[in-house]
Design a protein around this motif. Structure first.
Motif, PDB file in Angstrom:
ATOM      1  N   ASP A 199      -0.379 -16.523  26.152  1.00 43.08           N
ATOM      2  CA  ASP A 199      -0.015 -17.769  25.476  1.00 43.08           C
ATOM      3  C   ASP A 199       1.486 -17.890  25.207  1.00 43.08           C
ATOM      4  N   SER A 200       2.284 -17.028  25.847  1.00 44.65           N
ATOM      5  CA  SER A 200       3.740 -17.123  25.700  1.00 44.65           C
ATOM      6  C   SER A 200       4.232 -18.462  26.227  1.00 44.65           C
ATOM      7  N   PRO A 213       6.165 -30.602  30.426  1.00 42.65           N
ATOM      8  CA  PRO A 213       6.937 -29.392  30.704  1.00 42.65           C
ATOM      9  C   PRO A 213       6.663 -28.191  29.816  1.00 42.65           C
ATOM     10  N   ASP A 214       6.075 -28.398  28.649  1.00 40.18           N
ATOM     11  CA  ASP A 214       5.781 -27.270  27.771  1.00 40.18           C
ATOM     12  C   ASP A 214       4.497 -26.593  28.230  1.00 40.18           C
ATOM     13  N   VAL A 215       4.626 -25.331  28.620  1.00 44.91           N
ATOM     14  CA  VAL A 215       3.508 -24.590  29.201  1.00 44.91           C
ATOM     15  C   VAL A 215       3.377 -23.224  28.539  1.00 44.91           C
ATOM     16  N   MET A 216       2.346 -22.513  28.944  1.00 45.71           N
ATOM     17  CA  MET A 216       2.142 -21.119  28.555  1.00 45.71           C
ATOM     18  C   MET A 216       2.051 -20.285  29.838  1.00 45.71           C
ATOM     19  N   GLY A 236      10.245 -16.723  36.585  1.00 52.03           N
ATOM     20  CA  GLY A 236      11.617 -16.415  36.204  1.00 52.03           C
ATOM     21  C   GLY A 236      12.191 -17.461  35.280  1.00 52.03           C
ATOM     22  N   LEU A 237      12.670 -18.547  35.863  1.00 54.33           N
ATOM     23  CA  LEU A 237      13.342 -19.597  35.096  1.00 54.33           C
ATOM     24  C   LEU A 237      12.484 -20.164  33.977  1.00 54.33           C
ATOM     25  N   VAL A 238      11.231 -20.380  34.242  1.00 49.70           N
ATOM     26  CA  VAL A 238      10.326 -21.009  33.277  1.00 49.70           C
ATOM     27  C   VAL A 238      10.251 -20.204  31.972  1.00 49.70           C
ATOM     28  N   PHE A 239      10.408 -18.890  32.069  1.00 50.33           N
ATOM     29  CA  PHE A 239      10.303 -18.036  30.891  1.00 50.33           C
ATOM     30  C   PHE A 239      11.638 -17.412  30.490  1.00 50.33           C
ATOM     31  N   GLY A 240      12.730 -17.986  30.990  1.00 48.58           N
ATOM     32  CA  GLY A 240      14.047 -17.471  30.623  1.00 48.58           C
ATOM     33  C   GLY A 240      14.317 -16.082  31.155  1.00 48.58           C
ATOM     34  N   PHE A 278      -8.189 -10.320  29.304  1.00 47.64           N
ATOM     35  CA  PHE A 278      -9.087 -10.379  30.453  1.00 47.64           C
ATOM     36  C   PHE A 278      -8.654 -11.488  31.408  1.00 47.64           C
ATOM     37  N   ALA A 279      -8.375 -12.681  30.886  1.00 49.81           N
ATOM     38  CA  ALA A 279      -7.964 -13.819  31.717  1.00 49.81           C
ATOM     39  C   ALA A 279      -6.658 -13.510  32.430  1.00 49.81           C
ATOM     40  N   LYS A 280      -5.702 -12.957  31.702  1.00 49.77           N
ATOM     41  CA  LYS A 280      -4.405 -12.633  32.304  1.00 49.77           C
ATOM     42  C   LYS A 280      -4.573 -11.634  33.446  1.00 49.77           C
TER      43      LYS A 280
END
Length: 164
Positions: free
Chosen positions: A116-117, A127-130, A60-64, A5-7
């Motif tokens: 939560d990826s 720097p560690d995020v979801m 893009g970059l943040v999630f490879g 729902f949040a996403k």
């Protein structure tokens, strides 16, 4: 259940604001979309260009999952501050179409990942995020620049975008 729902809620708002940003250019001349109305030189077309760059990095970059077209690196000192206006050789069509291609890439990232990826934003102090953090950040960023676009557009022709 709340995660999906949040996403979807955040993603829906982001999609709506993207359309608002492109609408802010409608009906204006090339001169008007490029006209700087603030001391920084920011203009309407530049705001769209900036948001394309921002989304390409964050989703893009943040999630490879890098955006497949060349974009300035986040740590390129020569490119710093130049995304808020469009250069003479960057047409309105090029800027808007790139933004739309970035949307498609971002939307694919959002669809592929759970809220939560994990991601990594090297330019943030934490720097560690979801995906959740990045959705909130990009929604906030786009809303902030939509507000800037409201002000610039109103200065040009009085249009406020109410009801849009």
């Amino acid at each position: 259940m709340i995660d999906e729902f949040a996403k979807e809620y955040l993603h829906s708002d982001l999609r709506e604001l993207r359309e608002v940003m492109v609408w802010k250019l409608e009906g204006l001349s090339e001169e008007d979309v490029r006209r700087p109305l603030v001391a920084s030189g920011t203009n309407l077309l530049g705001l769209v260009k900036h948001l394309a760059l921002s989304e390409s990095r964050y989703f893009g970059l943040v999630f490879g999952r890098p955006f497949p077209e060349p974009m300035p690196a986040w740590d390129d000192p020569e490119a710093r501050g130049q995304s808020m206006w469009a250069a003479e050789d960057e047409s309105r069509e090029d800027v808007v179409e790139r933004y739309r291609r970035v949307w498609a890439h971002s939307d694919a990232t959002i669809a592929a990942l759970s809220v939560d990826s994990p991601g990594f934003v090297p330019w943030w102090p934490r720097p560690d995020v979801m995906l959740f953090n990045v959705l909130v950040h990009e929604l906030t960023e786009t809303a902030r620049h939509a507000g800037h676009a409201d002000i610039l557009r109103e200065q040009i022709d009085g249009a406020t975008g109410e009801g849009r």
